[in-house]
Write an enzyme that holds these catalytic residues in place. Structure first.
Site, PDB file in Angstrom:
ATOM      1  N   PHE A 270      -5.913  -6.568  -1.764  1.00  0.00           N
ATOM      2  CA  PHE A 270      -7.058  -6.307  -0.878  1.00  0.00           C
ATOM      3  C   PHE A 270      -7.302  -7.439   0.117  1.00  0.00           C
ATOM      4  O   PHE A 270      -8.371  -7.536   0.700  1.00  0.00           O
ATOM      5  CB  PHE A 270      -8.320  -6.056  -1.708  1.00  0.00           C
ATOM      6  CG  PHE A 270      -8.204  -4.838  -2.587  1.00  0.00           C
ATOM      7  CD1 PHE A 270      -8.358  -3.564  -2.046  1.00  0.00           C
ATOM      8  CD2 PHE A 270      -7.908  -4.955  -3.931  1.00  0.00           C
ATOM      9  CE1 PHE A 270      -8.224  -2.431  -2.837  1.00  0.00           C
ATOM     10  CE2 PHE A 270      -7.767  -3.830  -4.740  1.00  0.00           C
ATOM     11  CZ  PHE A 270      -7.923  -2.567  -4.191  1.00  0.00           C
ATOM     12  N   LEU A 271      -6.305  -8.325   0.292  1.00  0.00           N
ATOM     13  CA  LEU A 271      -6.537  -9.462   1.192  1.00  0.00           C
ATOM     14  C   LEU A 271      -6.640  -9.015   2.654  1.00  0.00           C
ATOM     15  O   LEU A 271      -6.060  -8.008   3.055  1.00  0.00           O
ATOM     16  CB  LEU A 271      -5.440 -10.513   1.033  1.00  0.00           C
ATOM     17  CG  LEU A 271      -3.977 -10.155   1.303  1.00  0.00           C
ATOM     18  CD1 LEU A 271      -3.642 -10.162   2.780  1.00  0.00           C
ATOM     19  CD2 LEU A 271      -3.087 -11.144   0.569  1.00  0.00           C
ATOM     20  N   ARG A 272      -7.418  -9.761   3.400  1.00  0.00           N
ATOM     21  CA  ARG A 272      -7.546  -9.516   4.844  1.00  0.00           C
ATOM     22  C   ARG A 272      -6.793 -10.599   5.582  1.00  0.00           C
ATOM     23  O   ARG A 272      -6.860 -11.774   5.206  1.00  0.00           O
ATOM     24  CB  ARG A 272      -9.025  -9.596   5.284  1.00  0.00           C
ATOM     25  CG  ARG A 272      -9.902  -8.502   4.765  1.00  0.00           C
ATOM     26  CD  ARG A 272     -11.355  -8.923   4.792  1.00  0.00           C
ATOM     27  NE  ARG A 272     -11.569 -10.125   3.958  1.00  0.00           N
ATOM     28  CZ  ARG A 272     -12.688 -10.834   3.934  1.00  0.00           C
ATOM     29  NH1 ARG A 272     -13.699 -10.494   4.698  1.00  0.00           N
ATOM     30  NH2 ARG A 272     -12.813 -11.902   3.158  1.00  0.00           N
TER      31      ARG A 272
ATOM     32  N   LYS B 181      -2.892   3.062   9.921  1.00  0.00           N
ATOM     33  CA  LYS B 181      -1.780   3.666   9.160  1.00  0.00           C
ATOM     34  C   LYS B 181      -2.298   4.287   7.855  1.00  0.00           C
ATOM     35  O   LYS B 181      -1.892   5.391   7.489  1.00  0.00           O
ATOM     36  CB  LYS B 181      -0.778   2.546   8.870  1.00  0.00           C
ATOM     37  CG  LYS B 181       0.191   2.771   7.759  1.00  0.00           C
ATOM     38  CD  LYS B 181       1.163   1.621   7.638  1.00  0.00           C
ATOM     39  CE  LYS B 181       0.713   0.503   6.746  1.00  0.00           C
ATOM     40  NZ  LYS B 181       0.959   0.623   5.341  1.00  0.00           N
TER      41      LYS B 181
ATOM     42  N   CYS C 190      -3.055  -1.958   8.852  1.00  0.00           N
ATOM     43  CA  CYS C 190      -3.533  -1.252   7.653  1.00  0.00           C
ATOM     44  C   CYS C 190      -4.404  -0.030   7.949  1.00  0.00           C
ATOM     45  O   CYS C 190      -3.998   1.091   7.635  1.00  0.00           O
ATOM     46  CB  CYS C 190      -4.295  -2.227   6.768  1.00  0.00           C
ATOM     47  SG  CYS C 190      -3.296  -3.655   6.333  1.00  0.00           S
TER      48      CYS C 190
ATOM     49  N   ALA D 139     -19.911  -2.506  15.850  1.00  0.00           N
ATOM     50  CA  ALA D 139     -19.404  -1.517  16.811  1.00  0.00           C
ATOM     51  C   ALA D 139     -18.549  -2.205  17.865  1.00  0.00           C
ATOM     52  O   ALA D 139     -18.694  -3.391  18.106  1.00  0.00           O
ATOM     53  CB  ALA D 139     -20.578  -0.819  17.475  1.00  0.00           C
TER      54      ALA D 139
ATOM     55  N   THR E 179       0.854  -1.193   0.000  1.00  0.00           N
ATOM     56  CA  THR E 179       0.000   0.000   0.000  1.00  0.00           C
ATOM     57  C   THR E 179       0.886   1.237   0.000  1.00  0.00           C
ATOM     58  O   THR E 179       1.716   1.409   0.892  1.00  0.00           O
ATOM     59  CB  THR E 179      -0.896  -0.014   1.255  1.00  0.00           C
ATOM     60  OG1 THR E 179      -1.612  -1.234   1.250  1.00  0.00           O
ATOM     61  CG2 THR E 179      -1.856   1.155   1.264  1.00  0.00           C
TER      62      THR E 179
ATOM     63  N   LEU F 141     -20.029  -2.943   9.995  1.00  0.00           N
ATOM     64  CA  LEU F 141     -20.856  -2.103  10.864  1.00  0.00           C
ATOM     65  C   LEU F 141     -20.883  -2.709  12.261  1.00  0.00           C
ATOM     66  O   LEU F 141     -21.873  -2.631  12.956  1.00  0.00           O
ATOM     67  CB  LEU F 141     -22.283  -2.007  10.303  1.00  0.00           C
ATOM     68  CG  LEU F 141     -22.490  -1.049   9.129  1.00  0.00           C
ATOM     69  CD1 LEU F 141     -23.947  -1.034   8.705  1.00  0.00           C
ATOM     70  CD2 LEU F 141     -22.036   0.377   9.478  1.00  0.00           C
TER      71      LEU F 141
HETATM   72  C1  UGA Z   1      -7.838  -4.622   5.790  1.00  0.00           C
HETATM   73  C2  UGA Z   1      -8.825  -4.630   4.626  1.00  0.00           C
HETATM   74  O1  UGA Z   1     -10.071  -5.198   5.042  1.00  0.00           O
HETATM   75  C3  UGA Z   1      -8.271  -5.436   3.445  1.00  0.00           C
HETATM   76  O2  UGA Z   1      -9.156  -5.356   2.347  1.00  0.00           O
HETATM   77  C4  UGA Z   1      -6.908  -4.850   3.065  1.00  0.00           C
HETATM   78  O3  UGA Z   1      -6.310  -5.569   2.002  1.00  0.00           O
HETATM   79  C5  UGA Z   1      -5.978  -4.881   4.277  1.00  0.00           C
HETATM   80  O4  UGA Z   1      -6.570  -4.116   5.347  1.00  0.00           O
HETATM   81  C6  UGA Z   1      -4.660  -4.282   3.871  1.00  0.00           C
HETATM   82  O5  UGA Z   1      -4.626  -3.092   3.508  1.00  0.00           O
HETATM   83  O6  UGA Z   1      -3.658  -5.002   3.787  1.00  0.00           O
HETATM   84  P1  UGA Z   1      -7.189  -6.338   7.749  1.00  0.00           P
HETATM   85  O7  UGA Z   1      -6.478  -5.171   8.355  1.00  0.00           O
HETATM   86  O8  UGA Z   1      -6.475  -7.643   7.611  1.00  0.00           O
HETATM   87  O9  UGA Z   1      -7.688  -5.959   6.256  1.00  0.00           O
HETATM   88  O10 UGA Z   1      -8.484  -6.629   8.623  1.00  0.00           O
HETATM   89  P2  UGA Z   1     -10.053  -6.265   8.593  1.00  0.00           P
HETATM   90  O11 UGA Z   1     -10.814  -7.511   8.576  1.00  0.00           O
HETATM   91  O12 UGA Z   1     -10.362  -5.269   7.557  1.00  0.00           O
HETATM   92  O13 UGA Z   1     -10.231  -5.590  10.030  1.00  0.00           O
HETATM   93  C7  UGA Z   1      -9.543  -4.393  10.386  1.00  0.00           C
HETATM   94  C8  UGA Z   1      -9.947  -3.945  11.767  1.00  0.00           C
HETATM   95  O14 UGA Z   1     -11.272  -3.436  11.775  1.00  0.00           O
HETATM   96  C9  UGA Z   1      -9.909  -5.034  12.834  1.00  0.00           C
HETATM   97  O15 UGA Z   1      -9.304  -4.519  14.008  1.00  0.00           O
HETATM   98  C10 UGA Z   1     -11.366  -5.352  13.092  1.00  0.00           C
HETATM   99  O16 UGA Z   1     -11.601  -5.816  14.397  1.00  0.00           O
HETATM  100  C11 UGA Z   1     -12.004  -3.987  12.869  1.00  0.00           C
HETATM  101  N1  UGA Z   1     -13.428  -4.057  12.488  1.00  0.00           N
HETATM  102  C12 UGA Z   1     -13.787  -4.637  11.313  1.00  0.00           C
HETATM  103  C13 UGA Z   1     -14.387  -3.505  13.314  1.00  0.00           C
HETATM  104  O17 UGA Z   1     -14.079  -2.955  14.395  1.00  0.00           O
HETATM  105  N2  UGA Z   1     -15.712  -3.534  12.931  1.00  0.00           N
HETATM  106  C14 UGA Z   1     -16.090  -4.104  11.767  1.00  0.00           C
HETATM  107  O18 UGA Z   1     -17.325  -4.094  11.477  1.00  0.00           O
HETATM  108  C15 UGA Z   1     -15.124  -4.668  10.939  1.00  0.00           C
END
Ligand code: UGA
Length: 428
Positions: free
Chosen positions: A152-154, A263, A260, A252, A121, A250
């Site tokens: 875009f992987l998680r 930052k 990611c 909470a 990124t 969504l």
């Molecule tokens: C995120 C993006 O979802 C990916 O698409 C992207 O490729 C990645 O960053 C990256 O840039 O490399 P990631 O950080 O692995 O992926 O995890 P997410 O599943 O997106 O969760 C991020 C944070 O948001 C976590 O701390 C999660 O607990 C929090 N979250 C997620 C919430 O608090 N509420 C939600 O409804 C969803």
């Protein structure tokens, strides 16, 4: 076509293994020799479901290997995916020094045409700097192209995200670069979106920041719910059924962490400010997210008044379930706040305890690590849920209640249904 993948972190390793699975000829490389040795023998240094199996399967075929010799790997490749870290600097901007270092190495080893693909990124307009750096340091007139192909992987579902992408964004400047990228991703032909490079770079930052905004928005609404008789879970459901809004992201709670979102939203803020754009919306989302920890600790104080010498079971240390990653994990901030108050903490996580021991060593006077969630709950004055692992959702609440000194659960992830848990005589 020979593909090099530079960097074997979460993105680099999944990219190398994923491209090999797509049938490409891949060499993964990293400057940390021990990491390369480990990966070459089929050992994945991180916890990522499904990755080790796929690595082992592809190592057995002849099209995936790993090498710590960056120069040689660059020389022998036609396409170079750059997957190095772009961590946050003190002013919120992205630290691009690893990108610059790799660009110089590519310049010094430019023995044939190469397509340099940014996978990490990066802020919009990074490709301009990569191109300038390679041009400045190259020792011949060899041609090269730069492309942007954001990932875009998680974490936690990285393998399936890579192999079943929603979209493949390809930012290019020349027909040659486009043809190479389309060939690599021919399996996903119907999902390829070709743009210019600035657009591709911005799609990544704009997507992550939008998801972060969505989370901060529902967290703002959750504060309204806390002060009224509204239930944020139901508000989110009611909103999410509108297809224009959507149900995902969504949830909470304690807010977003990881390497990611925190930052990326700051990096987009910084580049926006540098370009003279009003980015206050992004700043507020970041501030709401930071405040989640304070609000959580206030809830703990409301339940127990004085925290000094109180015993807490802390469940969930990774920044989200199904990963051992603790970068920017809300748990770290919660733990620090509680330590400052003089509390005694018993921590448990299915995968992230080894990583956490590097920040809070086992010898710390106020901290112990438990072998199970039930052990963590033993004698606790309150149990805190910080990450929503399935194991916690399925816990035997009667057993937990019996083990605790006071049956109080403060849940940072809304794991349980309020009415059901209250029926059990647990303060929730
Ligand atoms: C995120 C993006 O979802 C990916 O698409 C992207 O490729 C990645 O960053 C990256 O840039 O490399 P990631 O950080 O692995 O992926 O995890 P997410 O599943 O997106 O969760 C991020 C944070 O948001 C976590 O701390 C999660 O607990 C929090 N979250 C997620 C919430 O608090 N509420 C939600 O409804 C969803």
């Amino acid at each position: 076509m020979k593909i090099a993948v530079i960097g074997t972190g979460y993105v680099g390793l999944v990219t190398a293994v994923g491209l090999a699975e797509l049938g490409q000829n891949v060499i993964g490389t990293d400057k940390i020799t021990e990491k390369i040795d480990k990966i070459s023998s089929g050992d994945v240094p991180i916890y990522e479901p499904g990755l080790e199996e796929l690595l082992k399967a592809n190592l057995k075929k002849d099209n995936l290997s790993f090498s710590a010799d960056l120069n040689k790997t660059i020389q022998s490749s036609d396409v170079i995916f750059v997957c190095v870290g772009t961590p946050q600097r003190g002013d919120g901007s992205a630290d691009m020094s690893q990108m610059e270092e790799v660009s110089r190495m590519i310049a010094e080893n430019l023995n044939s045409y190469k397509l340099v693909v940014e996978k990490s990124t990066v802020p919009v307009m990074t490709s301009m700097w990569i191109k300038r750096t390679i041009s400045l340091y190259k020792k011949n007139e060899m041609a090269f192209d730069v492309a942007s192909n954001p990932e875009f992987l998680r974490e936690g579902s990285a393998v399936s995200d890579f192999l079943n992408p929603d979209r493949i964004i390809v930012g290019i400047e020349t027909d040659k670069a486009r043809d190479i990228m389309v060939e690599i991703y021919k399996k996903f032909k119907d999902r390829i979106i070709v743009t210019n490079i600035d657009t591709a770079e911005l799609i990544k930052h704009a997507s992550n920041s939008f998801l972060a905004l969505k989370i901060s928005y529902i967290n703002l609404i959750s504060e309204l719910c806390d002060r009224t008789n509204a239930d944020v879970e139901k508000v989110a459901k009611g909103m999410g059924l509108d297809p224009r809004i959507g149900e995902l992201f969504l949830k909470a709670g304690l807010g977003y962490g990881g390497s990611c979102f925190p930052k990326d939203i700051r990096a987009l803020t910084k580049i926006g400010e540098d370009l003279g754009v009003n980015v206050n919306l992004l700043k507020e989302a970041d501030k709401i997210n930071i405040d989640r920890i304070k609000i959580f600790v206030e809830k703990i104080k409301k339940a127990l008044w004085i925290l000094k010498d109180k015993k807490f079971a802390i469940l969930g240390l990774s920044f989200k379930p199904e990963t051992d990653d603790i970068r920017e994990a809300p748990s770290i901030k919660v733990i620090r706040e509680l330590l400052d108050e003089g509390a005694l903490l018993r921590l448990y996580d299915p995968e992230a305890m080894d990583n956490m021991k590097e920040i809070f060593p086992e010898e710390s006077p106020q901290i112990t690590y438990a072998q199970s969630l039930y052990e963590a709950a033993e004698g606790a004055n309150a149990l805190l849920i910080v990450t929503e692992w399935d194991e916690f959702k399925e816990m035997d609440l009667q057993r937990v209640k019996k083990a605790m000194a006071n049956p109080i659960i403060i849940d940072g992830r809304n794991v349980f249904e309020l009415s059901k848990i209250r029926e059990l005589g647990i303060e929730y």
